[in-house]
Scaffold this motif. Structure first.
Motif, PDB file in Angstrom:
ATOM      1  N   VAL A  78      39.799 -17.173 -24.927  1.00  0.00           N
ATOM      2  CA  VAL A  78      39.284 -17.474 -23.594  1.00  0.00           C
ATOM      3  C   VAL A  78      40.356 -18.078 -22.700  1.00  0.00           C
ATOM      4  CG1 VAL A  78      37.547 -18.753 -22.305  1.00  0.00           C
ATOM      5  CG2 VAL A  78      36.978 -17.815 -24.574  1.00  0.00           C
ATOM      6  N   SER A  79      40.948 -19.182 -23.155  1.00  0.00           N
ATOM      7  CA  SER A  79      41.901 -19.900 -22.307  1.00  0.00           C
ATOM      8  C   SER A  79      43.291 -19.279 -22.325  1.00  0.00           C
ATOM      9  CB  SER A  79      42.000 -21.361 -22.768  1.00  0.00           C
ATOM     10  OG  SER A  79      42.424 -21.412 -24.123  1.00  0.00           O
ATOM     11  N   ARG A  80      43.506 -18.355 -23.271  1.00  0.00           N
ATOM     12  CA  ARG A  80      44.799 -17.674 -23.413  1.00  0.00           C
ATOM     13  C   ARG A  80      45.952 -18.667 -23.555  1.00  0.00           C
ATOM     14  NH1 ARG A  80      44.252 -12.493 -22.872  1.00  0.00           N
ATOM     15  NH2 ARG A  80      46.507 -12.153 -22.696  1.00  0.00           N
ATOM     16  N   GLN A  81      45.674 -19.715 -24.335  1.00  0.00           N
ATOM     17  CA  GLN A  81      46.733 -20.673 -24.652  1.00  0.00           C
ATOM     18  C   GLN A  81      47.661 -20.080 -25.712  1.00  0.00           C
ATOM     19  OE1 GLN A  81      43.685 -23.712 -25.611  1.00  0.00           O
ATOM     20  NE2 GLN A  81      44.995 -25.147 -24.467  1.00  0.00           N
ATOM     21  N   LYS A  82      48.953 -20.363 -25.577  1.00  0.00           N
ATOM     22  CA  LYS A  82      49.921 -19.885 -26.552  1.00  0.00           C
ATOM     23  C   LYS A  82      49.694 -20.593 -27.895  1.00  0.00           C
ATOM     24  CE  LYS A  82      52.664 -16.975 -24.373  1.00  0.00           C
ATOM     25  NZ  LYS A  82      52.865 -15.587 -24.838  1.00  0.00           N
ATOM     26  N   VAL A  83      49.796 -19.829 -28.977  1.00  0.00           N
ATOM     27  CA  VAL A  83      49.593 -20.372 -30.323  1.00  0.00           C
ATOM     28  C   VAL A  83      50.736 -19.905 -31.222  1.00  0.00           C
ATOM     29  CG1 VAL A  83      48.118 -20.378 -32.363  1.00  0.00           C
ATOM     30  CG2 VAL A  83      47.083 -20.421 -30.081  1.00  0.00           C
ATOM     31  N   LEU A  84      51.412 -20.862 -31.852  1.00  0.00           N
ATOM     32  CA  LEU A  84      52.422 -20.528 -32.864  1.00  0.00           C
ATOM     33  C   LEU A  84      51.755 -20.571 -34.226  1.00  0.00           C
ATOM     34  CD1 LEU A  84      55.587 -22.601 -31.807  1.00  0.00           C
ATOM     35  CD2 LEU A  84      54.985 -20.278 -31.213  1.00  0.00           C
ATOM     36  N   VAL A  85      51.833 -19.480 -34.957  1.00  0.00           N
ATOM     37  CA  VAL A  85      51.274 -19.417 -36.311  1.00  0.00           C
ATOM     38  C   VAL A  85      52.423 -19.650 -37.287  1.00  0.00           C
ATOM     39  CG1 VAL A  85      49.984 -18.058 -37.969  1.00  0.00           C
ATOM     40  CG2 VAL A  85      49.560 -17.773 -35.500  1.00  0.00           C
ATOM     41  N   MET A  86      52.326 -20.733 -38.041  1.00  0.00           N
ATOM     42  CA  MET A  86      53.447 -21.144 -38.878  1.00  0.00           C
ATOM     43  C   MET A  86      53.005 -21.391 -40.320  1.00  0.00           C
ATOM     44  SD  MET A  86      55.276 -23.830 -36.260  1.00  0.00           S
ATOM     45  CE  MET A  86      53.787 -24.803 -36.155  1.00  0.00           C
ATOM     46  N   GLU A  87      53.991 -21.570 -41.166  1.00  0.00           N
ATOM     47  CA  GLU A  87      53.783 -21.878 -42.573  1.00  0.00           C
ATOM     48  C   GLU A  87      53.022 -23.198 -42.702  1.00  0.00           C
ATOM     49  OE1 GLU A  87      56.736 -22.229 -46.487  1.00  0.00           O
ATOM     50  OE2 GLU A  87      57.537 -22.333 -44.451  1.00  0.00           O
ATOM     51  N   TYR A  88      52.020 -23.231 -43.592  1.00  0.00           N
ATOM     52  CA  TYR A  88      51.232 -24.445 -43.824  1.00  0.00           C
ATOM     53  C   TYR A  88      51.840 -25.229 -44.990  1.00  0.00           C
ATOM     54  CZ  TYR A  88      47.402 -27.452 -45.383  1.00  0.00           C
ATOM     55  OH  TYR A  88      46.644 -28.529 -45.786  1.00  0.00           O
ATOM     56  N   CYS A  89      52.118 -26.501 -44.772  1.00  0.00           N
ATOM     57  CA  CYS A  89      52.691 -27.366 -45.809  1.00  0.00           C
ATOM     58  C   CYS A  89      51.618 -28.354 -46.249  1.00  0.00           C
ATOM     59  CB  CYS A  89      53.920 -28.097 -45.277  1.00  0.00           C
ATOM     60  SG  CYS A  89      55.279 -26.977 -44.802  1.00  0.00           S
ATOM     61  N   SER A  90      51.060 -28.133 -47.435  1.00  0.00           N
ATOM     62  CA  SER A  90      49.899 -28.902 -47.899  1.00  0.00           C
ATOM     63  C   SER A  90      50.234 -30.342 -48.256  1.00  0.00           C
ATOM     64  CB  SER A  90      49.283 -28.209 -49.120  1.00  0.00           C
ATOM     65  OG  SER A  90      50.253 -28.089 -50.155  1.00  0.00           O
ATOM     66  N   GLY A  91      51.531 -30.653 -48.448  1.00  0.00           N
ATOM     67  CA  GLY A  91      51.901 -32.011 -48.868  1.00  0.00           C
ATOM     68  C   GLY A  91      52.018 -33.000 -47.741  1.00  0.00           C
ATOM     69  N   GLY A  92      51.676 -32.591 -46.515  1.00  0.00           N
ATOM     70  CA  GLY A  92      51.800 -33.491 -45.379  1.00  0.00           C
ATOM     71  C   GLY A  92      53.252 -33.638 -44.960  1.00  0.00           C
ATOM     72  N   SER A  93      53.542 -34.687 -44.225  1.00  0.00           N
ATOM     73  CA  SER A  93      54.908 -34.922 -43.751  1.00  0.00           C
ATOM     74  C   SER A  93      55.590 -35.978 -44.611  1.00  0.00           C
ATOM     75  CB  SER A  93      54.889 -35.386 -42.296  1.00  0.00           C
ATOM     76  OG  SER A  93      54.315 -36.681 -42.201  1.00  0.00           O
ATOM     77  N   LEU A  94      56.903 -36.073 -44.465  1.00  0.00           N
ATOM     78  CA  LEU A  94      57.644 -37.141 -45.143  1.00  0.00           C
ATOM     79  C   LEU A  94      57.131 -38.499 -44.679  1.00  0.00           C
ATOM     80  CD1 LEU A  94      59.948 -38.233 -46.893  1.00  0.00           C
ATOM     81  CD2 LEU A  94      61.505 -37.846 -44.967  1.00  0.00           C
ATOM     82  N   LEU A  95      56.696 -38.601 -43.426  1.00  0.00           N
ATOM     83  CA  LEU A  95      56.149 -39.863 -42.930  1.00  0.00           C
ATOM     84  C   LEU A  95      54.894 -40.255 -43.699  1.00  0.00           C
ATOM     85  CD1 LEU A  95      56.256 -42.167 -40.876  1.00  0.00           C
ATOM     86  CD2 LEU A  95      54.869 -40.755 -39.338  1.00  0.00           C
ATOM     87  N   SER A  96      54.019 -39.276 -43.945  1.00  0.00           N
ATOM     88  CA  SER A  96      52.794 -39.589 -44.704  1.00  0.00           C
ATOM     89  C   SER A  96      53.127 -40.000 -46.132  1.00  0.00           C
ATOM     90  CB  SER A  96      51.841 -38.391 -44.699  1.00  0.00           C
ATOM     91  OG  SER A  96      52.397 -37.284 -45.396  1.00  0.00           O
ATOM     92  N   VAL A  97      54.193 -39.411 -46.699  1.00  0.00           N
ATOM     93  CA  VAL A  97      54.634 -39.809 -48.042  1.00  0.00           C
ATOM     94  C   VAL A  97      55.118 -41.259 -48.014  1.00  0.00           C
ATOM     95  CG1 VAL A  97      56.324 -39.375 -49.873  1.00  0.00           C
ATOM     96  CG2 VAL A  97      55.235 -37.446 -48.714  1.00  0.00           C
ATOM     97  N   LEU A  98      55.900 -41.611 -46.995  1.00  0.00           N
ATOM     98  CA  LEU A  98      56.449 -42.963 -46.908  1.00  0.00           C
ATOM     99  C   LEU A  98      55.381 -43.991 -46.561  1.00  0.00           C
ATOM    100  CD1 LEU A  98      59.791 -42.171 -45.030  1.00  0.00           C
ATOM    101  CD2 LEU A  98      59.531 -42.886 -47.411  1.00  0.00           C
ATOM    102  N   GLU A  99      54.319 -43.570 -45.864  1.00  0.00           N
ATOM    103  CA  GLU A  99      53.254 -44.511 -45.508  1.00  0.00           C
ATOM    104  C   GLU A  99      52.305 -44.779 -46.673  1.00  0.00           C
ATOM    105  OE1 GLU A  99      51.443 -42.935 -41.993  1.00  0.00           O
ATOM    106  OE2 GLU A  99      52.686 -44.183 -40.684  1.00  0.00           O
ATOM    107  N   SER A 100      52.423 -43.999 -47.746  1.00  0.00           N
ATOM    108  CA  SER A 100      51.604 -44.251 -48.933  1.00  0.00           C
ATOM    109  C   SER A 100      52.054 -45.565 -49.569  1.00  0.00           C
ATOM    110  CB  SER A 100      51.777 -43.102 -49.929  1.00  0.00           C
ATOM    111  OG  SER A 100      51.015 -43.339 -51.092  1.00  0.00           O
ATOM    112  N   PRO A 101      51.120 -46.446 -49.968  1.00  0.00           N
ATOM    113  CA  PRO A 101      51.512 -47.766 -50.491  1.00  0.00           C
ATOM    114  C   PRO A 101      52.496 -47.717 -51.656  1.00  0.00           C
ATOM    115  CG  PRO A 101      49.160 -47.728 -50.049  1.00  0.00           C
ATOM    116  CD  PRO A 101      49.653 -46.320 -49.857  1.00  0.00           C
ATOM    117  N   GLU A 102      52.417 -46.691 -52.516  1.00  0.00           N
ATOM    118  CA  GLU A 102      53.338 -46.656 -53.656  1.00  0.00           C
ATOM    119  C   GLU A 102      54.786 -46.439 -53.242  1.00  0.00           C
ATOM    120  OE1 GLU A 102      50.969 -42.710 -54.210  1.00  0.00           O
ATOM    121  OE2 GLU A 102      50.627 -44.653 -53.278  1.00  0.00           O
ATOM    122  N   ASN A 103      55.011 -46.003 -51.987  1.00  0.00           N
ATOM    123  CA  ASN A 103      56.377 -45.821 -51.484  1.00  0.00           C
ATOM    124  C   ASN A 103      56.729 -46.848 -50.409  1.00  0.00           C
ATOM    125  OD1 ASN A 103      56.886 -43.506 -53.118  1.00  0.00           O
ATOM    126  ND2 ASN A 103      55.695 -42.270 -51.691  1.00  0.00           N
ATOM    127  N   ALA A 104      56.061 -47.987 -50.456  1.00  0.00           N
ATOM    128  CA  ALA A 104      56.287 -49.025 -49.441  1.00  0.00           C
ATOM    129  C   ALA A 104      57.726 -49.520 -49.431  1.00  0.00           C
ATOM    130  CB  ALA A 104      55.331 -50.199 -49.680  1.00  0.00           C
TER     131      ALA A 104
END
Length: 687
Positions: A78-104
């Motif tokens: 409908v809105s004809r917004q541009k969409v980039l279809v990219m590879e999905y990374c299930s492990g999240g980002s490095l930031l999410s890994v570092l924000e996990s308490p075990e990597n404090a």
């Protein structure tokens, strides 16, 4: 639900959001394959046309396993917004890994090396294609799990990227302020007008901050109140940083700046890796672009680390485990020098065991001849120079545990619980390291004493069995036998103690108790994390929340009590006992070496006596032969001289003694290799 021709997603499946776009988890309508779609918002279309299409063009140009792949560019219906279809990374980002308490307090060493390898490879591909990213940070490094369970990190978000050669400059400002080069920070964050241009090395500054964050769990430059609350001080820290410093903090309001030239003690990287990494961080976290390394040198130095192999070495004298990074083509002599740099044990004082066997390292051979080691199966280093074991240096996790405020504050309670849980995981990691250290101390010393160590004792024992034949050395060897018997008894008692203590270490359940506390704390932490997203709590829920805070505090206290009273105290007791045993082993070995030298001297003396006896006998035999010749020549003369009876008796006696000495010499020759072994270090085939 939203969709394009080939892909479908729900707006609840949000993976990330920025100023110009949002990223969602989506599926291919036909195959069901999971992908990530980047949907651009209205604000993105206010940018110049060339900026809008730049990300598409950059991604189409790139093709590398450490760059998130672009599958397609589509539009919403409908809105004809541009969409980039990219590879999905299930492990999240490095930031999410570092924000996990075990990597404090940062990533484990092996995982950090994976991050380093992937970031370097991805950045190298960007430079090969003359691309500058301009927004490197942990949030733009995605994690994918490989088929064999290994982590693969990929650079993503090329919205700020553009083509730029090494000698080109740009003036536009992009990036995230904590990871932004100070010159860009001055204009983008402080809004100060300046005429500076920027080159590709701005990415190196961002990489430096990212690597420091990954290694320590925290940012390198932190003013009092945090980077976003004290922006002027943040700029001061980054621009006033002395050469060689890799971090700067302000610990109190209007307080002085404190600089650090090393990674913090809480960092989980080995000293071997830290010594390789710190110079790199110091040279890419350089404000002046003229002094900052270029990418060529950065790639050369990081590749040098990544091409090295690790040899695990446990120093019995220090009671410390080391990871020694060397190249496979290096000689063992270089390895021995690297061990010296980390342990201060000179190469001539280094002796090694591996899996209970003496390991003789020939300096001229390639390091490839060194046995394959692991943290649980290292080379065991014994230093011939005695020293007091220092053990593992660490910071007490109790110092990093904040207290809950009495008032219910969902965000503050979540943050406090996260910090406490992080300290708990650090205690768990330390408890494992301390227990492993005790095992390596006991096992290594047991091997040295009972299996591979003290070969001089075995050789001396065989020599004492010859004392009945070595009559001239009977008294000296008798004393040796007495010393060996006492030494055997002492070492047998020590071996029994070592085995008893190893059994106690194996029966230690403190790690399981810490893990149990952490599991219970994790459940409360997850509830806090869930509650913080709510506008408020009902009365009953608030009461439960308060009880959870109390229980969380009790569990944290119990966890630290187990860590301090069982893990640390037992380790410290074990370290003291290990030092006593090491001194006993050193004293025993030095005593045996003195006995060994004495026996070698006696052997030399006996051989000298035999040679002197043979010369005297030859002279007497020659004189007797001359006398008999003269007697034969004048046999008709009544007054002819006769050989002296005393001389005849002496010759016969000397001949008997010579025959006896020859028999003794045969015995000495048969056992000579035993005596020679006492005057040099024992050798054995490489493990």
């Amino acid at each position: 639900m939203q969709s394009t021709v080939n892909y479908l997603w729900h707006t609840d499946d949000l993976l990330g959001q920025g100023a110009t776009a949002s990223v969602y988890k989506a599926r291919n309508k036909k195959s069901g394959e999971l992908v990530a779609v980047k949907v651009f918002n209205t604000a993105s279309y206010l940018r110049p046309r060339e900026v809008q299409v730049r990300e598409f063009e950059v991604l189409r140009k790139l093709n590398h396993q450490n760059i998130v792949k672009l599958f397609a560019v589509e539009e919403t219906g409908v809105s004809r917004q541009k969409v980039l279809v990219m590879e999905y990374c299930s492990g999240g980002s490095l930031l999410s890994v570092l924000e996990s308490p075990e990597n404090a307090f940062g990533l484990p060493e092996d995982e950090f090396l994976v991050v380093l390898r992937c970031v370097v490879a991805g950045m190298n591909h960007l430079r090969e294609n003359s691309i500058v990213h301009r927004d490197i940070k942990p949030g733009n490094i995605m994690r994918l799990m490989g088929e064999e369970g290994q982590s693969i990190y990929k650079l993503t978000d090329f919205g700020a990227a553009r083509e730029l050669d090494d000698d080109e400059k740009f003036v536009s400002v992009y990036g995230t302020e904590e990871y932004l080069h100070p010159d860009m920070y001055e204009r983008a964050v402080l809004r100060k007008p300046q005429q500076k241009t920027f080159g590709v090395t701005v990415d190196l500054w961002s990489i430096g901050v990212t690597l420091y964050h990954a290694a320590t769990g925290s940012l390198p430059f932190v003013p009092f109140g945090g980077p976003r609350r004290n922006k002027e001080m943040m700029y001061r820290i980054t621009t006033e940083k002395p050469a060689g410093a890799i971090a700067g903090t302000q610990k109190r309001e209007n307080g002085p700046l404190e600089w650090s030239y090393t990674l913090p003690i809480t960092c989980r990287l080995s000293t071997g890796l830290q010594s390789q990494l710190v110079p790199i961080l110091a040279n890419i976290l350089e404000v002046e672009q003229a002094k900052c390394w270029g990418f060529d040198q950065f790639f050369a130095e990081t590749s040098d680390i990544l091409q090295r192999v690790v040899v695990h070495v446990f120093s019995l004298s220090q009671a410390a485990l080391h990871r020694v990074y060397i190249h496979a083509h290096n000689t063992i002599a270089i390895f021995l020098e690297a061990v010296y740099e980390q342990t201060s044990v000179a190469p001539q004082n280094q002796e090694y065991l591996f899996e209970g066997h003496i390991c003789f390292l020939e300096p001229s051979l390639s390091a490839q001849h060194i046995a394959h080691t692991t943290a649980s199966s290292p080379l065991t280093l014994f230093s011939m120079a005695s020293e007091t074991p220092k053990g593992l240096a660490f910071r007490d996790p109790a110092q990093d545990i904040p207290k809950f405020f009495p008032k219910v504050d969902l965000q503050a309670d979540y943050s406090t619980a996260k910090s406490v849980l992080g300290a708990g995981y650090q205690a768990l990691w330390l408890a494992g390291a301390l227990l492993a250290g005790q095992e390596l101390m006991l096992r290594g010393l047991y091997w040295f004493v009972s299996v591979a160590g003290m070969p001089e004792m075995q050789e001396l024992k065989r020599i004492t069995e010859l004392r009945s034949k070595l009559r001239a050395l009977a008294e000296a060897l008798s004393r040796c036998s007495h010393n060996i018997t006492e030494t055997q008894t002492s070492l047998s008692n020590l071996s029994s103690e070592l085995m008893k203590n190893r059994d106690q270490v194996h029966a230690d359940r403190s790690i399981q108790q810490v893990q149990c506390c952490l599991d219970k704390m994790n459940l409360i932490y997850k509830q806090f994390k869930k509650s913080r997203m709510r506008p408020g709590l009902g009365y009953n829920e608030e009461q439960i929340h308060k009880l959870d805070k109390v229980n969380f505090g009790h569990l944290a206290k119990r966890l630290l009590q187990v860590f301090q009273e069982k893990c640390v105290q037992r380790y410290q007791t074990s370290l003291v006992t290990h030092g006593k045993w090491m001194r006993e082993v050193h004293d025993t070995r030095n005593h045996l070496r003195m006995v060994s030298c004495s026996v070698a001297a006696f052997n030399t003396e006996a051989q000298g006596a035999q040679e002197s006896l043979s010369k005297i006998l030859d002279q007497l035999s020659h004189q007797l032969l001359q006398d008999r010749t003269k007697e034969a020549q004048v046999s008709a003369t009544p007054t002819a001289p006769h050989p002296s009876p005393a001389l005849m008796d002496l010759v016969l006696h000397m001949q008997e003694l010579c025959e006896e000495m020859k028999l003794l010499a045969v015995d000495l020759q048969d056992n000579n290799h035993i005596i020679e072994g006492l005057s040099r270090p024992p050798t054995a085939p490489d493990s």
